[in-house]
Design a protein around this motif. Structure first.
Motif, PDB file in Angstrom:
ATOM      1  N   LYS A   3       0.848  -1.180   0.000  1.00  0.00           N
ATOM      2  CA  LYS A   3       0.000   0.000   0.000  1.00  0.00           C
ATOM      3  C   LYS A   3       0.889   1.237   0.000  1.00  0.00           C
ATOM      4  O   LYS A   3       1.854   1.308   0.750  1.00  0.00           O
ATOM      5  CB  LYS A   3      -0.907   0.009   1.222  1.00  0.00           C
ATOM      6  CG  LYS A   3      -1.905  -1.131   1.220  1.00  0.00           C
ATOM      7  CD  LYS A   3      -2.814  -1.041   2.420  1.00  0.00           C
ATOM      8  CE  LYS A   3      -3.801  -2.196   2.389  1.00  0.00           C
ATOM      9  NZ  LYS A   3      -4.760  -2.116   3.487  1.00  0.00           N
ATOM     10  N   LEU A   4       0.566   2.184  -0.842  1.00  0.00           N
ATOM     11  CA  LEU A   4       1.319   3.421  -0.917  1.00  0.00           C
ATOM     12  C   LEU A   4       0.430   4.594  -0.541  1.00  0.00           C
ATOM     13  O   LEU A   4      -0.770   4.577  -0.811  1.00  0.00           O
ATOM     14  CB  LEU A   4       1.851   3.636  -2.339  1.00  0.00           C
ATOM     15  CG  LEU A   4       2.809   2.582  -2.885  1.00  0.00           C
ATOM     16  CD1 LEU A   4       3.158   2.877  -4.334  1.00  0.00           C
ATOM     17  CD2 LEU A   4       4.075   2.544  -2.045  1.00  0.00           C
ATOM     18  N   LEU A   5       1.023   5.585   0.070  1.00  0.00           N
ATOM     19  CA  LEU A   5       0.289   6.799   0.366  1.00  0.00           C
ATOM     20  C   LEU A   5      -0.043   7.528  -0.930  1.00  0.00           C
ATOM     21  O   LEU A   5       0.750   7.513  -1.872  1.00  0.00           O
ATOM     22  CB  LEU A   5       1.117   7.708   1.277  1.00  0.00           C
ATOM     23  CG  LEU A   5       1.386   7.200   2.673  1.00  0.00           C
ATOM     24  CD1 LEU A   5       2.360   8.150   3.385  1.00  0.00           C
ATOM     25  CD2 LEU A   5       0.099   7.094   3.469  1.00  0.00           C
ATOM     26  N   PRO A   6      -1.194   8.189  -0.982  1.00  0.00           N
ATOM     27  CA  PRO A   6      -1.577   8.897  -2.207  1.00  0.00           C
ATOM     28  C   PRO A   6      -0.898  10.270  -2.313  1.00  0.00           C
ATOM     29  O   PRO A   6      -1.545  11.310  -2.317  1.00  0.00           O
ATOM     30  CB  PRO A   6      -3.096   9.022  -2.053  1.00  0.00           C
ATOM     31  CG  PRO A   6      -3.304   9.110  -0.583  1.00  0.00           C
ATOM     32  CD  PRO A   6      -2.258   8.214   0.018  1.00  0.00           C
ATOM     33  N   VAL A   7       0.428  10.263  -2.366  1.00  0.00           N
ATOM     34  CA  VAL A   7       1.195  11.502  -2.454  1.00  0.00           C
ATOM     35  C   VAL A   7       2.258  11.366  -3.533  1.00  0.00           C
ATOM     36  O   VAL A   7       2.687  10.264  -3.859  1.00  0.00           O
ATOM     37  CB  VAL A   7       1.869  11.857  -1.107  1.00  0.00           C
ATOM     38  CG1 VAL A   7       0.841  12.125  -0.032  1.00  0.00           C
ATOM     39  CG2 VAL A   7       2.816  10.766  -0.665  1.00  0.00           C
ATOM     40  N   GLY A   8       2.664  12.512  -4.067  1.00  0.00           N
ATOM     41  CA  GLY A   8       3.742  12.495  -5.048  1.00  0.00           C
ATOM     42  C   GLY A   8       5.087  12.324  -4.365  1.00  0.00           C
ATOM     43  O   GLY A   8       5.241  12.630  -3.185  1.00  0.00           O
ATOM     44  N   TYR A   9       6.049  11.821  -5.072  1.00  0.00           N
ATOM     45  CA  TYR A   9       7.382  11.666  -4.520  1.00  0.00           C
ATOM     46  C   TYR A   9       8.409  11.815  -5.631  1.00  0.00           C
ATOM     47  O   TYR A   9       8.080  11.733  -6.821  1.00  0.00           O
ATOM     48  CB  TYR A   9       7.557  10.313  -3.817  1.00  0.00           C
ATOM     49  CG  TYR A   9       7.513   9.132  -4.755  1.00  0.00           C
ATOM     50  CD1 TYR A   9       8.690   8.623  -5.293  1.00  0.00           C
ATOM     51  CD2 TYR A   9       6.311   8.532  -5.109  1.00  0.00           C
ATOM     52  CE1 TYR A   9       8.663   7.550  -6.165  1.00  0.00           C
ATOM     53  CE2 TYR A   9       6.274   7.450  -5.979  1.00  0.00           C
ATOM     54  CZ  TYR A   9       7.448   6.969  -6.502  1.00  0.00           C
ATOM     55  OH  TYR A   9       7.426   5.920  -7.365  1.00  0.00           O
TER      56      TYR A   9
END
Length: 76
Positions: A3-9
């Motif tokens: 699961k990944l956070l819904p943020v840009g990186y």
């Protein structure tokens, strides 16, 4: 399943010029510390600038001392 956070990186790499390899090998503790601190400071300062993000960011850093071809290549 991850699961990944819904943020840009961004994946950013800071490296030391090859010409300094001998110096780095002779002063590893000091120069690795300078590299990590400089990379973090640079990212934080650029992120604060409203021309870029205008934000406070979080950073995860990893020191790598060898490249994929097993040559000495310090980078964060």
């Amino acid at each position: 399943m991850s699961k990944l956070l819904p943020v840009g990186y961004f994946h950013v790499v800071f490296t030391i010029p090859q010409e300094l390899n001998t110096l780095v090998l002779q002063n590893q503790k000091l120069l690795y510390s300078i590299l990590i601190k400089s990379a973090g400071h640079t990212l934080m300062e650029l992120a604060k600038d409203s021309k870029f993000l205008g934000a406070t960011i979080g950073v995860t850093s990893v020191l790598h001392t060898w490249g994929q071809n097993l040559s000495f290549h310090p980078h964060v």
